[in-house]
Design a protein around this motif. Structure first.
Motif, PDB file in Angstrom:
ATOM      1  N   LYS A 151      -7.601   6.928   9.720  1.00 27.60           N
ATOM      2  CA  LYS A 151      -6.272   6.363   9.432  1.00 27.60           C
ATOM      3  C   LYS A 151      -5.256   6.622  10.535  1.00 27.60           C
ATOM      4  O   LYS A 151      -4.379   5.783  10.786  1.00 27.60           O
ATOM      5  N   LEU A 155      -2.685   3.880  12.275  1.00 26.55           N
ATOM      6  CA  LEU A 155      -1.226   3.974  12.352  1.00 26.55           C
ATOM      7  C   LEU A 155      -0.743   3.787  13.789  1.00 26.55           C
ATOM      8  O   LEU A 155       0.241   3.075  14.035  1.00 26.55           O
ATOM      9  N   THR A 318      -4.158  13.353  10.481  1.00 25.50           N
ATOM     10  CA  THR A 318      -4.177  13.369   9.026  1.00 25.50           C
ATOM     11  C   THR A 318      -4.145  14.813   8.540  1.00 25.50           C
ATOM     12  O   THR A 318      -4.876  15.660   9.054  1.00 25.50           O
ATOM     13  N   SER A 355       2.345  -4.260   8.798  1.00 26.42           N
ATOM     14  CA  SER A 355       1.096  -3.518   8.970  1.00 26.42           C
ATOM     15  C   SER A 355      -0.073  -4.484   9.063  1.00 26.42           C
ATOM     16  O   SER A 355      -0.160  -5.461   8.309  1.00 26.42           O
ATOM     17  N   TYR A 359      -4.867   1.090   4.685  1.00 24.67           N
ATOM     18  CA  TYR A 359      -4.931   2.547   4.672  1.00 24.67           C
ATOM     19  C   TYR A 359      -5.420   3.012   3.310  1.00 24.67           C
ATOM     20  O   TYR A 359      -4.659   3.000   2.339  1.00 24.67           O
ATOM     21  N   ARG A 363      -0.399   6.224   3.449  1.00 24.35           N
ATOM     22  CA  ARG A 363      -0.064   6.833   4.738  1.00 24.35           C
ATOM     23  C   ARG A 363       0.720   8.140   4.591  1.00 24.35           C
ATOM     24  O   ARG A 363       1.180   8.699   5.590  1.00 24.35           O
ATOM     25  N   LEU A 366      -0.215  11.263   6.753  1.00 23.80           N
ATOM     26  CA  LEU A 366      -0.253  11.126   8.210  1.00 23.80           C
ATOM     27  C   LEU A 366       1.002  11.738   8.834  1.00 23.80           C
ATOM     28  O   LEU A 366       2.098  11.654   8.267  1.00 23.80           O
TER      29      LEU A 366
END
Length: 379
Positions: A151, A155, A318, A355, A359, A363, A366
């Motif tokens: 992830k 991002l 993460t 986006s 995800y 998110r 993150l």
């Protein structure tokens, strides 16, 4: 974050529960089925098809949903179900978790700067006319973390799409490129002068080269360098060869030993001072300040740390084990004589107006750190 279209969820092989929650919101009638098939399946049926297990599970569930809605099933779905039913998993790489994941870039309204000689150049809003689709080959069943998608990399990819000016005409170093989803996105949409995508393991580098070759046009490939980089053993020669303006790294701090290695590597590359840097030319300081104003859209929401050095690192990760997170911050503090840092998560998330990526789990776990050398290069 805006809701993602069902076709994008399918192309990114999102969990079927998430996909069908969205598909079930409106009747999946014949026009809807045809639109979905033509957008998400037909273009990729022969090449870059989804993993066989995923496709079989999708077809079984979608036909059941259509039946429960008392609607007709299009012939394409029926034919594909028959076709996949006779395929053997052993004849594919599916048992190893290998498959193609397709991301269609969702461009926001972005700004461009009129080129003039004034520091505060006008800003013109426009939308990108062309679109990019990034195809990533990954292997979820392999034990190499660099063959999976994470992830944090997604991002940073979204950030590249929403803030392309930050990377335009810059030399970018990516640490731990893995499948290449972040670096390839950056190379495709941000027009860097050079991007160095690096990793350690041979299998990961081979997959990275494959993904880069199928996504980047020949003209842009000249600006992409894929190379081996060992965070434990690198030389000044490696640093000089790269001499990057911006470093990016995603999910490279999932263990304590890697926290030390990646942060020491970032520090070394950030602190290198080229005796003949690109910004030593006449009027370079003024031109660099102008780039800051236009690329970063300097305002009260922009973290001040971004203006404190000509070299920056964006490190996204993460949150996993609390003890690893604590050790990561402690390592940052231990390097305080070499680097400064600031949590810029809120700014990065706020900059991602749209986006392009799904995800799983959201998110919220993150974080993004901006890191600069403590002895900042003079502006």
């Amino acid at each position: 974050m805006d809701k993602m279209e069902s076709t994008s969820l399918f192309l990114q092989r999102a969990p079927l529960n998430a996909l069908f929650t969205q598909l079930a919101e409106t009747p999946f009638d014949i026009p809807a089925q045809e639109a979905f098939y033509n957008a998400a399946i037909a273009p990729y049926k022969e090449k870059h098809a989804p993993p066989l297990r995923y496709l079989k599970a999708f077809l079984k569930r979608v036909m059941k949903m259509i039946e429960e809605q008392n609607l007709e099933v299009i012939d394409e779905f029926t034919e594909l179900a028959v076709e996949t039913s006779i395929k053997d998993y052993s004849s594919t790489n599916d048992t190893e978790g290998e498959g193609y994941f397709i991301f269609q870039m969702n461009y926001p309204d972005i700004y461009d700067a009129i080129s003039d000689n004034t520091r505060n150049s006008s800003i013109v809003h426009h939308r990108w006319e062309d679109t990019h689709t990034v195809v990533i080959k990954r292997n979820t069943g392999h034990n190499q973390v660099g063959l999976k998608l994470w992830k944090a990399g997604l991002l940073l990819g979204d950030f590249c799409i929403n803030m392309p000016h930050l990377f335009k005409n810059r030399r970018v170093l990516e640490l731990g490129s893995g499948t290449g989803v972040t670096g390839i996105t950056l190379a495709a949409v941000c027009q860097p002068s050079k991007i160095f995508m690096t990793d350690f393991h041979d299998e990961v580098l081979q997959n990275l080269e494959f993904n880069t070759a199928i996504n980047i046009d020949k003209e842009s490939l000249s600006n992409v360098d894929i190379s081996f980089l060992d965070w434990e053993v690198y030389s000044e020669k490696n640093i000089i060869a790269v001499d990057s303006d911006i470093i990016i790294a995603a999910d490279c701090t999932y263990s304590m030993d890697l926290c030390v290695l990646v942060l020491q590597t970032i520090s070394a590359f950030l602190r290198y001072k080229n005796p003949n840097p690109w910004f030593s030319a006449p009027d370079a300081s003024a031109r660099y300040t102008k780039w800051q104003d236009t690329a970063l859209n300097r305002d009260s929401t922009t973290p001040t740390i971004l203006f404190q050095s000509k070299k920056i690192c964006l490190l996204c990760f993460t949150i996993r084990a609390p003890e690893t997170l604590e050790f990561f911050y402690q390592t940052l503090h231990n390097l305080s004589s070499e680097i400064m840092f600031e949590d810029v998560t809120e700014w990065v998330l706020g900059s991602c107006a749209t986006s392009s990526f799904y995800y799983e789990g959201g998110r919220e776990d993150l974080r993004v750190m901006c890191i600069v050398p403590s002895s900042s290069l003079p502006l």
